[in-house]
Design a protein around this motif. Sequence first.
Motif, PDB file in Angstrom:
ATOM      1  N   ALA A  15       7.584 -30.208  12.400  1.00  8.05           N
ATOM      2  CA  ALA A  15       8.561 -30.523  11.355  1.00  8.05           C
ATOM      3  C   ALA A  15       8.107 -30.047   9.981  1.00  8.05           C
ATOM      4  N   PHE A  16       9.045 -29.437   9.253  1.00  5.26           N
ATOM      5  CA  PHE A  16       8.824 -29.004   7.874  1.00  5.26           C
ATOM      6  C   PHE A  16       9.405 -30.057   6.945  1.00  5.26           C
ATOM      7  N   GLN A  42       9.195 -42.257  15.703  1.00  3.44           N
ATOM      8  CA  GLN A  42       9.665 -42.356  17.085  1.00  3.44           C
ATOM      9  C   GLN A  42       9.679 -41.048  17.869  1.00  3.44           C
ATOM     10  N   ARG A  43       9.611 -39.929  17.187  1.00  7.85           N
ATOM     11  CA  ARG A  43       9.798 -38.656  17.878  1.00  7.85           C
ATOM     12  C   ARG A  43       8.534 -38.268  18.638  1.00  7.85           C
ATOM     13  N   LYS A  44       8.577 -38.390  19.946  1.00  4.15           N
ATOM     14  CA  LYS A  44       7.368 -38.140  20.749  1.00  4.15           C
ATOM     15  C   LYS A  44       6.975 -36.673  20.769  1.00  4.15           C
ATOM     16  N   SER A  45       7.953 -35.781  20.714  1.00  2.00           N
ATOM     17  CA  SER A  45       7.622 -34.350  20.787  1.00  2.00           C
ATOM     18  C   SER A  45       7.079 -33.810  19.457  1.00  2.00           C
ATOM     19  N   LEU A  46       7.132 -34.631  18.394  1.00  2.00           N
ATOM     20  CA  LEU A  46       6.587 -34.202  17.097  1.00  2.00           C
ATOM     21  C   LEU A  46       5.068 -34.095  17.184  1.00  2.00           C
ATOM     22  N   LYS A  47       4.547 -32.882  17.023  1.00  2.00           N
ATOM     23  CA  LYS A  47       3.113 -32.669  17.205  1.00  2.00           C
ATOM     24  C   LYS A  47       2.382 -32.360  15.897  1.00  2.00           C
ATOM     25  N   ALA A  48       3.118 -31.997  14.850  1.00  2.00           N
ATOM     26  CA  ALA A  48       2.468 -31.711  13.570  1.00  2.00           C
ATOM     27  C   ALA A  48       3.522 -31.614  12.471  1.00  2.00           C
ATOM     28  N   LEU A  49       3.061 -31.814  11.245  1.00  2.54           N
ATOM     29  CA  LEU A  49       3.927 -31.669  10.079  1.00  2.54           C
ATOM     30  C   LEU A  49       3.457 -30.490   9.240  1.00  2.54           C
ATOM     31  N   ILE A  50       4.413 -29.749   8.705  1.00  2.00           N
ATOM     32  CA  ILE A  50       4.110 -28.741   7.691  1.00  2.00           C
ATOM     33  C   ILE A  50       4.676 -29.295   6.387  1.00  2.00           C
ATOM     34  N   LEU A  51       3.797 -29.620   5.465  1.00  2.00           N
ATOM     35  CA  LEU A  51       4.223 -30.214   4.196  1.00  2.00           C
ATOM     36  C   LEU A  51       4.273 -29.121   3.126  1.00  2.00           C
ATOM     37  N   ILE A  52       5.450 -28.971   2.536  1.00  2.00           N
ATOM     38  CA  ILE A  52       5.677 -27.912   1.552  1.00  2.00           C
ATOM     39  C   ILE A  52       5.505 -28.486   0.148  1.00  2.00           C
ATOM     40  N   MET A  53       4.622 -27.873  -0.641  1.00  2.00           N
ATOM     41  CA  MET A  53       4.441 -28.328  -2.025  1.00  2.00           C
ATOM     42  C   MET A  53       4.457 -27.119  -2.941  1.00  2.00           C
ATOM     43  N   ILE A  62      -0.575 -28.140   4.918  1.00  2.00           N
ATOM     44  CA  ILE A  62       0.114 -28.015   3.629  1.00  2.00           C
ATOM     45  C   ILE A  62       0.259 -26.541   3.240  1.00  2.00           C
ATOM     46  N   LEU A  63       1.483 -26.158   2.882  1.00  2.00           N
ATOM     47  CA  LEU A  63       1.710 -24.843   2.286  1.00  2.00           C
ATOM     48  C   LEU A  63       1.892 -25.032   0.790  1.00  2.00           C
ATOM     49  N   LEU A  64       1.007 -24.440   0.010  1.00  2.00           N
ATOM     50  CA  LEU A  64       1.134 -24.455  -1.458  1.00  2.00           C
ATOM     51  C   LEU A  64       1.979 -23.254  -1.845  1.00  2.00           C
ATOM     52  N   THR A  65       3.272 -23.499  -1.998  1.00  2.00           N
ATOM     53  CA  THR A  65       4.224 -22.394  -2.135  1.00  2.00           C
ATOM     54  C   THR A  65       4.255 -21.825  -3.550  1.00  2.00           C
TER      55      THR A  65
END
Length: 194
Positions: free
Chosen positions: A27-28, A102-113, A139-142
């Motif tokens: 998830a982004f 609750q989302r079981k298939s969620l395996k990682a987060l991409i956090l945009i900053m 984290i992506l430092l955009t």
Amino acid sequence: MNFQQTVFLQSAAKLSQLPKDIGIEIAFIGRSNAGKSSAINTITGIKHLARTSKTPGRTQLINLFEIEPDKRLADLPGYGFAKVPASVKKQWEQTINHYLAQRKSLKALILIMDSRHPLQATDWELIHWSDQIKLPLHILLTKCDKLTAAESRKTLASLHSQLKPYPLVTVQLFSAIDKTGCSQARKKVEDFLF
Ligand code: GDP
């Protein structure tokens, strides 16, 4: 991995509308205007892929993209609009909290900053939350094209130091304009998906 096969799958206003909770989802998430859509388009190499999320009425939805069967990207609604009504903010928090919890298939987060305004309050909330449930967060430092090379180095070093206590958090520079960090971000998403 061929990101260019990625297709828009569907939007969901609530968890019950999401596709079956199997496979792997990455998830982004990030503040509005931080460059989330541009990052999704750059990483997949598909110019207007995430524009769907900008369609009026869809901004509060979770938008799902399928890279290949059972491997999805989720574009979560942006947060931090200065003047949204409290009711909208509450709705956002509920949707996101439910999804993240609750989302079981969620395996990682991409956090945009935005690299010029990193680590704001809600960013920290997400970092603490993902740390607690041991969910990897990258984290992506955009918009780092807007920084000088010295500023980029300094920002990255400062983030590394502040994020040291969080072993599952990683961070990199990124630019949708000059493609800085694009292959590094792709590699990270691939690692999460396999
Ligand atoms: P979102 O609201 O987080 O999805 O943000 P968008 O991807 O729509 O980007 C918000 C604004 O920032 C747009 O005007 C983009 O053109 C701009 N933007 C996004 N990424 C970059 C980047 O890497 N460099 C620069 N200079 N501008 C960017």
